[in-house]
Design an enzyme around this catalytic site. Structure first.
Site, PDB file in Angstrom:
ATOM      1  N   LYS A   1      53.267  39.654  28.280  1.00 22.73           N
ATOM      2  CA  LYS A   1      52.061  40.437  28.572  1.00 22.73           C
ATOM      3  C   LYS A   1      52.025  41.585  27.575  1.00 22.73           C
ATOM      4  O   LYS A   1      53.079  42.013  27.075  1.00 22.73           O
ATOM      5  CB  LYS A   1      52.131  40.979  30.002  1.00 22.73           C
ATOM      6  CG  LYS A   1      50.810  41.354  30.585  1.00 22.73           C
ATOM      7  CD  LYS A   1      50.016  40.155  31.104  1.00 22.73           C
ATOM      8  CE  LYS A   1      48.589  40.520  31.439  1.00 22.73           C
ATOM      9  NZ  LYS A   1      47.854  39.402  32.049  1.00 22.73           N
TER      10      LYS A   1
ATOM     11  N   ASP B   1      42.652  39.832  29.088  1.00 23.25           N
ATOM     12  CA  ASP B   1      42.903  40.331  30.446  1.00 23.25           C
ATOM     13  C   ASP B   1      41.855  41.434  30.633  1.00 23.25           C
ATOM     14  O   ASP B   1      40.839  41.460  29.917  1.00 23.25           O
ATOM     15  CB  ASP B   1      44.349  40.846  30.580  1.00 23.25           C
ATOM     16  CG  ASP B   1      44.747  41.134  32.029  1.00 23.25           C
ATOM     17  OD1 ASP B   1      45.046  40.184  32.762  1.00 23.25           O
ATOM     18  OD2 ASP B   1      44.748  42.304  32.442  1.00 23.25           O
TER      19      ASP B   1
HETATM   20  P1  NDP Z   1      37.546  42.222  33.209  1.00 19.14           P
HETATM   21  O1  NDP Z   1      37.866  43.398  32.374  1.00 19.14           O
HETATM   22  O2  NDP Z   1      36.650  41.174  32.690  1.00 19.14           O
HETATM   23  O3  NDP Z   1      36.952  42.715  34.617  1.00 19.14           O
HETATM   24  C1  NDP Z   1      37.660  43.586  35.447  1.00 19.14           C
HETATM   25  C2  NDP Z   1      36.759  43.966  36.606  1.00 19.14           C
HETATM   26  O4  NDP Z   1      37.536  44.753  37.517  1.00 19.14           O
HETATM   27  C3  NDP Z   1      35.596  44.847  36.179  1.00 19.14           C
HETATM   28  O5  NDP Z   1      34.513  44.631  37.042  1.00 19.14           O
HETATM   29  C4  NDP Z   1      36.171  46.253  36.352  1.00 19.14           C
HETATM   30  O6  NDP Z   1      35.191  47.246  36.566  1.00 19.14           O
HETATM   31  C5  NDP Z   1      37.001  46.073  37.606  1.00 19.14           C
HETATM   32  N1  NDP Z   1      38.084  47.049  37.628  1.00 19.14           N
HETATM   33  C6  NDP Z   1      39.030  47.245  36.668  1.00 19.14           C
HETATM   34  N2  NDP Z   1      39.847  48.258  37.021  1.00 19.14           N
HETATM   35  C7  NDP Z   1      39.396  48.688  38.221  1.00 19.14           C
HETATM   36  C8  NDP Z   1      39.821  49.696  39.119  1.00 19.14           C
HETATM   37  N3  NDP Z   1      40.876  50.477  38.846  1.00 19.14           N
HETATM   38  N4  NDP Z   1      39.121  49.857  40.290  1.00 19.14           N
HETATM   39  C9  NDP Z   1      38.049  49.081  40.574  1.00 19.14           C
HETATM   40  N5  NDP Z   1      37.612  48.098  39.761  1.00 19.14           N
HETATM   41  C10 NDP Z   1      38.272  47.917  38.600  1.00 19.14           C
HETATM   42  O7  NDP Z   1      38.970  41.605  33.642  1.00 19.14           O
HETATM   43  P2  NDP Z   1      39.287  40.146  34.176  1.00 19.14           P
HETATM   44  O8  NDP Z   1      38.178  39.670  35.033  1.00 19.14           O
HETATM   45  O9  NDP Z   1      39.742  39.330  33.028  1.00 19.14           O
HETATM   46  O10 NDP Z   1      40.594  40.422  35.058  1.00 19.14           O
HETATM   47  C11 NDP Z   1      40.514  40.805  36.425  1.00 19.14           C
HETATM   48  C12 NDP Z   1      41.857  40.577  37.101  1.00 19.14           C
HETATM   49  O11 NDP Z   1      42.224  39.196  36.993  1.00 19.14           O
HETATM   50  C13 NDP Z   1      43.041  41.349  36.496  1.00 19.14           C
HETATM   51  O12 NDP Z   1      43.955  41.649  37.525  1.00 19.14           O
HETATM   52  C14 NDP Z   1      43.665  40.333  35.563  1.00 19.14           C
HETATM   53  O13 NDP Z   1      45.023  40.612  35.304  1.00 19.14           O
HETATM   54  C15 NDP Z   1      43.505  39.064  36.394  1.00 19.14           C
HETATM   55  N6  NDP Z   1      43.559  37.817  35.646  1.00 19.14           N
HETATM   56  C16 NDP Z   1      42.695  37.577  34.608  1.00 19.14           C
HETATM   57  C17 NDP Z   1      42.756  36.384  33.931  1.00 19.14           C
HETATM   58  C18 NDP Z   1      41.770  36.017  32.872  1.00 19.14           C
HETATM   59  O14 NDP Z   1      41.798  34.872  32.423  1.00 19.14           O
HETATM   60  N7  NDP Z   1      40.874  36.896  32.470  1.00 19.14           N
HETATM   61  C19 NDP Z   1      43.804  35.383  34.245  1.00 19.14           C
HETATM   62  C20 NDP Z   1      44.594  35.706  35.413  1.00 19.14           C
HETATM   63  C21 NDP Z   1      44.485  36.908  36.054  1.00 19.14           C
HETATM   64  P3  NDP Z   1      34.825  48.245  35.340  1.00 19.14           P
HETATM   65  O15 NDP Z   1      34.102  47.410  34.354  1.00 19.14           O
HETATM   66  O16 NDP Z   1      34.024  49.309  35.981  1.00 19.14           O
HETATM   67  O17 NDP Z   1      36.163  48.745  34.812  1.00 19.14           O
END
Ligand code: NDP
Length: 445
Positions: free
Chosen positions: A126, A166
């Site tokens: 990571k 991520d």
């Molecule tokens: P993105 O950056 O595309 O989206 C993240 C989302 O979560 C956004 O809507 C963001 O809102 C919100 N968010 C982030 N931090 C916070 C916070 N502290 N409080 C509230 N909302 C928050 O990320 P992903 O969709 O790629 O990833 C989301 C999760 O899934 C993570 O935990 C990641 O590790 C996990 N994951 C992702 C994978 C992937 O393929 N992308 C694979 C496996 C797991 P805002 O825009 O306002 O920050």
């Protein structure tokens, strides 16, 4: 927990001095796998648990770049190469102001078990930075990504370490990172996954994590004699995972009742329509807008609120970030009628929240299993690039479905029953651990 384990795990964990997130992740696994180690002298002799606690290496570097005003900015960059015992280091890069080395240690550790469960030949890693892409111009994001890759390129390779996206790292960032890698190294060998299609990306990778999470939730429902059809589905986040979880949940007949971002949540009185989802994808992925500015029929915006207590639902898919479902949120989900929780994000539910689910007989799918579709599909992208071929979206999604069904079966095979409910958390930890442990034993010292 670990205190009831006759094989001493607690003091080993203390010796590593993990930060709070890494400690929480290790303790969760230690509790699940204790009986496996207690009953296996070979694992004890080879000290497999201990060897998985300390990453192969931690790479930390400075990222310096120039903002639009001509000022010099300095950020941290990291890559944690946790283990390559099952294949090249594999795991995403996270760009977020709250990223610390502790965040990345926890994510890299989770990645070990998740990647093992996929059955694909991938190790675990990571990386990321405390850089915040939010509010930066496109040119600033590009200059940051180029600066990040100026250092990272010397540590990665198609059979060495293959990063992906991520939080804060989507197609745009991967494009800039991989573009810089190609310029520096002269190689176009697919060293990153989640690439834009023109750069060797895979059709279906964008959808994979969210689709995989819904598939896992559906398998849990099926195993309990139910289906996704007609279910009210609460989702948090509105990023890559959340948006495509919503898409497949709706395709399966589910009714999506919430989405969120870090500013607040939206609820949909009669469920989000497919037109609204299409608009939201454009709004988030292209316009990079905030939910407070996303307006539509039947929608209400709740500033600074998490979704969990807003509306009634049957299924909850936390898809935003770690520790976003705390004990009280878990209680609110139970009160709102939720019977199934599947983690699209990594460790969104705290230990205390998981305890509430266990006590109340809620089916709980841990992120290690439920969001493994993303990394499995990244591995398909590696296959595509290595064979210089072009996969169809149908082929990708069919294989993704197969992997998720298989992970569900592995969990069932390893999981004990708690209060008459399958303990998927323990099943996932044990399933992943046994694969890692056998490989570590086979490797020798
Ligand atoms: P993105 O950056 O595309 O989206 C993240 C989302 O979560 C956004 O809507 C963001 O809102 C919100 N968010 C982030 N931090 C916070 C916070 N502290 N409080 C509230 N909302 C928050 O990320 P992903 O969709 O790629 O990833 C989301 C999760 O899934 C993570 O935990 C990641 O590790 C996990 N994951 C992702 C994978 C992937 O393929 N992308 C694979 C496996 C797991 P805002 O825009 O306002 O920050």
């Amino acid at each position: 927990m670990t205190s009831t384990c006759s094989y001493e795990l607690g003091s080993l964990i203390d010796a590593v001095k993990p930060g709070p997130l890494y400690r929480a992740a290790i303790e969760e696994v230690a509790e699940s796998i204790c009986p496996v180690i207690e009953n296996n002298k070979v694992y004890q002799k080879a000290r497999v648990f201990e060897r998985l606690l300390i990453p192969d290496r931690v790479i930390r570097f400075r990222v310096e770049w120039v903002n639009d005003a001509g000022g010099v900015e300095v950020d941290f960059g990291w890559r944690i190469e946790h283990t390559n015992v099952l294949g090249p280091y594999k795991g995403g890069l996270r760009f977020h102001p709250e990223v610390t080395e502790d965040t990345l240690h926890f994510l890299a550790y989770e990645q070990c078990f998740k990647n093992a469960l996929t059955g694909q030949p991938i190790g675990a890693g990571k990386g990321g930075s405390n850089f915040d892409p939010k509010g930066k111009s496109d040119n600033e994001v590009m200059r940051f990504c180029q600066a990040f890759m100026r250092e990272l390129h010397r540590h990665i390779g198609a059979s060495v370490d293959v990063p992906a996206g991520d939080i804060g790292v989507g197609g745009r960032e991967i494009g800039y990172l991989y573009g810089q890698y190609m310029k520096i190294t002269k190689r176009r060998d697919g060293v990153m996954t989640g690439k834009p299609l023109g750069l060797g990306g895979l059709l279906g990778r964008n959808e994979a994590t969210g689709y995989g999470t819904v598939t896992f939730a559906e398998e849990m429902l099926k195993h309990a004699g139910d289906s996704m059809d007609g279910k009210r589905v609460m989702i948090s986040g509105s990023g890559n995972v959340a948006l495509y979880a919503a898409e497949l949940a709706m395709e399966k007949g589910g009714c999506v009742v919430t989405m969120s971002d870090s500013g607040g949540s939206v609820s949909f009185s009669k469920g989000m329509t497919s037109e609204q989802l299409e608009e939201l994808i454009e709004f988030k992925e292209v316009e990079r807008g905030r939910l407070k500015d996303f307006k539509g029929k039947g929608m209400s915006y709740h500033p600074e609120a998490r979704p969990w207590s807003l509306v009634d639902a049957d299924v909850a898919l936390p898809c935003a970030t770690q520790l976003e479902v705390e004990k009280d949120d878990a209680g609110a989900l139970v009160d709102r009628g939720v019977k199934v929780v599947a983690e699209g994000a990594n460790m969104p539910c705290t230990h205390q929240a998981r305890a509430v689910f266990h006590k109340k007989g809620i089916l709980f799918g841990p992120g290690k299993a439920a969001n493994a579709g993303g990394v499995a599909t990244s591995c398909f992208e590696m296959h595509q690039n290595a064979s210089h071929s072009a996969w169809t979206k149908e082929r990708t999604l069919e294989k993704l479905h197969g992997v998720m069904v298989d992970i569900h079966e592995q969990c069932i095979a390893q999981a004990p029953m708690v209060n008459g409910v399958v303990d998927y958390g323990v099943g996932a930890d044990r399933g992943g651990f046994v694969k890692l442990a056998d490989a570590i034993v086979a490797m020798g010292v």
